[in-house]
Design a protein around this motif. Sequence first.
Motif, PDB file in Angstrom:
ATOM      1  N   ASP A  54       0.547 -47.666  36.587  1.00  0.00           N
ATOM      2  CA  ASP A  54       1.059 -46.901  37.507  1.00  0.00           C
ATOM      3  C   ASP A  54       0.119 -45.939  38.488  1.00  0.00           C
ATOM      4  N   ASP A  55      -1.193 -45.769  37.906  1.00  0.00           N
ATOM      5  CA  ASP A  55      -2.030 -45.210  38.910  1.00  0.00           C
ATOM      6  C   ASP A  55      -2.877 -46.062  39.709  1.00  0.00           C
ATOM      7  N   ASP A  56      -2.582 -47.215  39.880  1.00  0.00           N
ATOM      8  CA  ASP A  56      -3.181 -48.233  40.658  1.00  0.00           C
ATOM      9  C   ASP A  56      -2.212 -48.751  41.707  1.00  0.00           C
ATOM     10  N   PHE A  57      -3.026 -49.308  43.047  1.00  0.00           N
ATOM     11  CA  PHE A  57      -2.245 -49.816  43.975  1.00  0.00           C
ATOM     12  C   PHE A  57      -2.755 -51.096  44.320  1.00  0.00           C
ATOM     13  N   PHE A  58      -1.920 -51.786  44.776  1.00  0.00           N
ATOM     14  CA  PHE A  58      -2.198 -53.440  45.104  1.00  0.00           C
ATOM     15  C   PHE A  58      -1.501 -53.811  46.370  1.00  0.00           C
ATOM     16  N   ASN A  59      -1.861 -55.197  46.739  1.00  0.00           N
ATOM     17  CA  ASN A  59      -1.058 -56.133  47.524  1.00  0.00           C
ATOM     18  C   ASN A  59      -1.577 -57.653  47.220  1.00  0.00           C
ATOM     19  N   ILE A  60      -0.913 -58.596  47.769  1.00  0.00           N
ATOM     20  CA  ILE A  60      -1.419 -59.799  47.407  1.00  0.00           C
ATOM     21  C   ILE A  60      -1.116 -60.676  48.897  1.00  0.00           C
ATOM     22  N   ILE A  61      -2.036 -61.202  49.102  1.00  0.00           N
ATOM     23  CA  ILE A  61      -2.313 -62.011  50.377  1.00  0.00           C
ATOM     24  C   ILE A  61      -2.584 -63.413  50.332  1.00  0.00           C
ATOM     25  N   ALA A  62      -1.780 -64.312  50.676  1.00  0.00           N
ATOM     26  CA  ALA A  62      -2.131 -65.754  50.445  1.00  0.00           C
ATOM     27  C   ALA A  62      -2.936 -65.965  51.697  1.00  0.00           C
ATOM     28  N   TYR A  63      -3.870 -67.121  51.649  1.00  0.00           N
ATOM     29  CA  TYR A  63      -4.290 -67.740  53.055  1.00  0.00           C
ATOM     30  C   TYR A  63      -4.487 -69.001  52.874  1.00  0.00           C
ATOM     31  N   ASN A  64      -4.488 -69.719  54.237  1.00  0.00           N
ATOM     32  CA  ASN A  64      -4.998 -70.988  54.530  1.00  0.00           C
ATOM     33  C   ASN A  64      -5.654 -70.852  55.955  1.00  0.00           C
ATOM     34  N   GLU A  65      -5.117 -71.538  57.048  1.00  0.00           N
ATOM     35  CA  GLU A  65      -5.642 -71.099  58.369  1.00  0.00           C
ATOM     36  C   GLU A  65      -4.956 -69.716  58.812  1.00  0.00           C
ATOM     37  N   GLU A  66      -4.048 -69.252  57.934  1.00  0.00           N
ATOM     38  CA  GLU A  66      -3.400 -68.156  58.458  1.00  0.00           C
ATOM     39  C   GLU A  66      -3.167 -67.037  57.339  1.00  0.00           C
ATOM     40  N   LEU A  67      -2.814 -65.795  57.488  1.00  0.00           N
ATOM     41  CA  LEU A  67      -2.546 -64.941  56.441  1.00  0.00           C
ATOM     42  C   LEU A  67      -1.020 -64.903  56.077  1.00  0.00           C
ATOM     43  N   HIS A  68      -0.690 -64.951  54.824  1.00  0.00           N
ATOM     44  CA  HIS A  68       0.684 -64.943  54.460  1.00  0.00           C
ATOM     45  C   HIS A  68       0.727 -63.672  53.397  1.00  0.00           C
ATOM     46  N   TYR A  69       1.352 -62.737  53.843  1.00  0.00           N
ATOM     47  CA  TYR A  69       1.459 -61.427  52.663  1.00  0.00           C
ATOM     48  C   TYR A  69       2.729 -61.854  51.755  1.00  0.00           C
ATOM     49  N   VAL A  70       2.401 -61.976  50.622  1.00  0.00           N
ATOM     50  CA  VAL A  70       3.466 -62.460  49.712  1.00  0.00           C
ATOM     51  C   VAL A  70       4.638 -61.782  49.951  1.00  0.00           C
ATOM     52  N   GLU A  71       4.919 -60.555  50.092  1.00  0.00           N
ATOM     53  CA  GLU A  71       5.868 -59.482  50.508  1.00  0.00           C
ATOM     54  C   GLU A  71       5.588 -59.177  52.072  1.00  0.00           C
ATOM     55  N   PRO A  72       6.270 -60.057  52.941  1.00  0.00           N
ATOM     56  CA  PRO A  72       5.994 -59.596  54.478  1.00  0.00           C
ATOM     57  C   PRO A  72       6.154 -58.171  54.784  1.00  0.00           C
ATOM     58  N   CYS A  73       7.267 -57.773  54.155  1.00  0.00           N
ATOM     59  CA  CYS A  73       7.682 -56.189  54.627  1.00  0.00           C
ATOM     60  C   CYS A  73       6.378 -55.342  54.277  1.00  0.00           C
ATOM     61  N   LEU A  74       5.300 -55.668  53.428  1.00  0.00           N
ATOM     62  CA  LEU A  74       4.251 -54.809  53.162  1.00  0.00           C
ATOM     63  C   LEU A  74       3.036 -54.954  53.750  1.00  0.00           C
ATOM     64  N   ASN A  75       3.088 -55.595  54.815  1.00  0.00           N
ATOM     65  CA  ASN A  75       1.960 -56.143  55.974  1.00  0.00           C
ATOM     66  C   ASN A  75       1.258 -54.814  56.031  1.00  0.00           C
ATOM     67  N   GLY A  76      -0.130 -55.001  55.578  1.00  0.00           N
ATOM     68  CA  GLY A  76      -1.272 -53.876  56.123  1.00  0.00           C
ATOM     69  C   GLY A  76      -1.228 -52.723  55.147  1.00  0.00           C
ATOM     70  N   THR A  77      -0.699 -52.708  53.914  1.00  0.00           N
ATOM     71  CA  THR A  77      -0.584 -51.340  53.117  1.00  0.00           C
ATOM     72  C   THR A  77      -0.787 -51.788  51.658  1.00  0.00           C
ATOM     73  N   LEU A  78      -0.694 -50.926  50.775  1.00  0.00           N
ATOM     74  CA  LEU A  78      -0.651 -51.073  49.312  1.00  0.00           C
ATOM     75  C   LEU A  78       0.396 -50.586  48.889  1.00  0.00           C
ATOM     76  N   VAL A  79       0.982 -50.945  47.614  1.00  0.00           N
ATOM     77  CA  VAL A  79       2.090 -50.281  47.007  1.00  0.00           C
ATOM     78  C   VAL A  79       1.748 -49.956  45.601  1.00  0.00           C
ATOM     79  N   GLN A  80       2.220 -49.108  44.817  1.00  0.00           N
ATOM     80  CA  GLN A  80       1.825 -48.527  43.689  1.00  0.00           C
ATOM     81  C   GLN A  80       2.449 -49.553  42.756  1.00  0.00           C
ATOM     82  N   ALA A  81       1.573 -49.809  41.695  1.00  0.00           N
ATOM     83  CA  ALA A  81       1.615 -50.987  40.667  1.00  0.00           C
ATOM     84  C   ALA A  81       2.578 -50.734  39.292  1.00  0.00           C
ATOM     85  N   ASP A  82       3.745 -50.059  39.857  1.00  0.00           N
ATOM     86  CA  ASP A  82       4.614 -49.988  38.884  1.00  0.00           C
ATOM     87  C   ASP A  82       5.427 -51.174  38.338  1.00  0.00           C
ATOM     88  N   ARG A  83       6.281 -51.133  37.457  1.00  0.00           N
ATOM     89  CA  ARG A  83       6.634 -52.284  37.009  1.00  0.00           C
ATOM     90  C   ARG A  83       7.751 -52.970  37.986  1.00  0.00           C
TER      91      ARG A  83
END
Length: 1091
Positions: free
Chosen positions: A288-317
């Motif tokens: 809960d004290d950590d923050f993260f985001n996941i980005i998949a990439y090939n020739e383009e970037l694909h945010y696993v959750e497109p809504c959270l483009n360019g930011t991090l979210v709290q690693a709650d459950r």
Amino acid sequence: MAGPGSARRASRGASALLTAALLYAALGDTVRSEQQIPLSVVKLWASAFGGEIKSIAAKYSGSQLLQKKYKEYEKDVTIEEIDGLQLVKKLAKNMEEMFHKKSEAVRRLVEAAEEAHLKHEFDADLQYEYFNAVLINERDKDGNFLELGKEFILAPNDHFNNLPVNISLSDVQVPTNMYNKDPAIVNGVYWSESLNKVFVDNFDRDPSLIWQYFGSAKGFFRQYPGIKWEPDENGVIAFDCRNRKWYIQAATSPKDVVILVDVSGSMKGLRLTIAKQTVSSILDTLGDDDFFNIIAYNEELHYVEPCLNGTLVQADRTNKEHFREHLDKLFAKGIGMLDIALNEAFNILSDFNHTGQGSICSQAIMLITDGAVDTYDTIFAKYNWPDRKVRIFTYLIGREAAFADNLKWMACANKGFFTQISTLADVQENVMEYLHVLSRPKVIDQEHDVVWTEAYIDSTLPQAQKLADDQGLVLMTTVAMPVFSKQNETRSKGILLGVVGTDVPVKELLKTIPKYKLGIHGYAFAITNNGYILTHPELRPLYEEGKKRRKPNYSSVDLSEVEWEDRDDVLRNAMVNRKTGKFSMEVKKTVDKGKRVLVMTNDYYYTDIKGTPFSLGVALSRGHGKYFFRGNVTIEEGLHDLEHPDVSLADEWSYCNTDLHPEHRHLSQLEAIKLYLKGKEPLLQCDKELIQEVLFDAVVSAPIEAYWTSLALNKSENSDKGVEVAFLGTRTGLSRTNLFVGAEQLTNQDFLKAGDKENIFNADHFPLWYRRAAEQIPGSFVYSIPFSTGAVNKSNVVTASTSIQLLDERKSPVVAAVGIQMKLEFFQRKFWTASRQCASLDGKCSISCDDETVNCYLIDNNGFILVSEDYMQTGDFFGEIEGAVMNKLLSMGSFKRITLYDYQAMCRANKESSDGARGLLDPYNAFLSAVKWIMTELVLFLVEFNLCSWWHSDLTATAQKLKQTMEPCDTEYPAFVSERTIKETTGNIACEDCSKSFVIQQIPSSNLFMVVVDSSCLCESVAPITMAPIEIRYNESLKCERLKAQKIRRRPESCHGFHPEENARECGGVPSLQASVALLLLSLLPLLFSR
């Protein structure tokens, strides 16, 4: 529908014109339907029933006698207004002392462990027979003890819930996928044997301690007291201490993490499956004290959750599970452009850090790929050198080592770690490596930060499984500290030896809270630095009462989700920021399984608990809840009246601390008080103030026992045995009960028993009948039918209770409540008898509840039916039966609708599922598929196709199907409350082709209403009013806003992100596939072929 008189008139006009006949008939309809129900008659019925039922309730409860007895002592008592701020500060100090004792026990374990390791020299050939928790007391077919399975004496111990334990020794659990005679494990087990004497010493110093343990960085788990572990039905023990939150929290500092996943074409097949499992395992290590985001990439970037483009979210459950669901949508194609992904990751970490959000401590990029064609040193030079504030962890997926050098160089050049993951079985062990790298600065600093986890239920350990079987799952928090190597030659490497900890059940916190000081509706609660609830009476971690299933997000319920009336989070944010102060608001508290609501004003007082990340709050309801009184009687008087057999005390309240000494643990609270007052147990520590008030209540309430006995002995009284139980409870948790029928004849066998949690004094609330009586007008009774938990809500009893006040004013505290429980059939018979009365001299009534033209009901102040001509309607909500009438009562103001919200609800949802998805997220399906894959590799050396695909097909190629699951959701639902000032109401409802009349009349001295309704007009056009909850559905934009929303949180005070002396050369290498294959086959072949 025309009544019988209308039909006769229509037939007499048969000789007239057809139109005239129809008009006459219609007119007759209208006249009949608009006939008024005489209010005076209904008032007579209500008065007759009210007088009769109050007479019975007052007589058998002894309410007037008890009120009189308290009045007699009025001059001998003092009334005090509770100082909420002083109270919460005192409680916080008590909790601080309790928490400090636990953390000191852990500190002693740290010192002993580090000293033992310092003196130990590693011996690769060391042979040592230790007590393996799985193998102890196991014998072979010849009757000889197995290796590592020597005799280990176990005996049931009441302090450990009667589990068979050994309080002289600890034993050691080794995960299934590890070799229990590995030299690293044997050496660690050997030097950590010295913890045994510290475990025992800690337990002697603080007998309230429960489980103590050492989780080694090598993977073994030493636990005290020793207990036997049993594998699951698959022969597996899933527990790995290094995966537990207490371990990860103690080992590392808070972190911001960007996970980069290669989804180029070369990642197809098993590689992408391994990559997804690697991401999932990394998410497991975030808290809960950590923050993260996941980005998949090939020739383009694909945010696993497109809504959270360019930011991090709290690693709650909730957030982690949301991302896990999106992992399934990843597929491999195209070319991998790692430079674009690295640029994006560095920019996100930099920008997010500048916002002041996130951990503001460690930062890391996790790169999961099957290769890199460059070292990308220009990107690292631009963003990360020379400070190297962002660590790079690289995970090479697959067996090929062609690109290993580039990936290792990236990790080593940026204070990270490189590892190669060839199979699904390799994932967990390799992911864990990064935690030991992040722990280096803390180790070098030699900073033994004390960490406390959020409240959680751990059902993995054998003791937790036993608790689940016996008494429901137990909420706990863990205090933990890291253990470091102090050997000078390894100082710059920052070697973490492991983590030590001890569990603190949340119920231990509640024991420090004097419930009698908080009043009838008052309560204490505590939250973490993230605003999550540690303890609160409204926290509901389980669902499906019979099965006691854990809600997925039970450990991250925010204070704002239970104190939801605080829309601006004023209370929550003040507590998160560790302020001391007061806050007030009107609240709507649900009782009786959420079906009833009490509207009141609460004053909240709050402060921080020093030495912990927790803050404590106390809620006191205004009015009688803010006052406390002190009575005074002699010990001799009180002791005499405590000896009465009908007396009991609240088991969950702490009158005396019976945990401190083993010889006291078998004592009930009542037995402990008696021994304490007689001076026979000088070591007993008791709450003198509370015991003095218990004595006072015992003396004042003692005469009621003789009163009840005389009623029971008078055979002419209660001849039909309608009244079955009389009971009372006082503000000190003292209870008395009396049975007017034999115990075996009781209609409700569970009433007032330990399992009847709603109706007995608990650690966090007064009985339901006490709480509801306190809000009723003094001198009147509150009647209700218990709600069952089953699908059919039918009960055969009625409970009546009333409150006893010391003074005739609002400032008077409610000192007690008394009541009776009677048969529903007896209660209903009294109602029907009263409803047949009339005032006419000739005895001919103009109306009766026996008439087919009217329906008579008895409802309570929340609209629930206690009496109806149709017995099956008993306990139903009136609006579901008479929707038109209830709708009219709401519009007239006789009842009001109160909208409530449940942010801990569970809703049924249809989810697409496949065995493939299940296999990815279930570590053991993944594990078994890995074994299948490895065996295929060994036999045919195929890579990802042909036989491997056939073996793996059951996990990846199954068609999708809909599966109904229970998912966390938010719901809105109504509750209804009568308006106290309205005693009687008549009304007419204009329906489609008729007019429906009704009368509602309050039953004197009660919370009940008689409702008489014209049954000849059905009024079917008006829909029933239901209390069913409605799921609050959020559209995509709202979902996105909720994901982005960052509530105020307080960061942990310490941060160890970097250290100049850190040796970054220890940065990983290519593992030997052959060794891991051999080890896996040895440990898992029996499991595989048993399936």
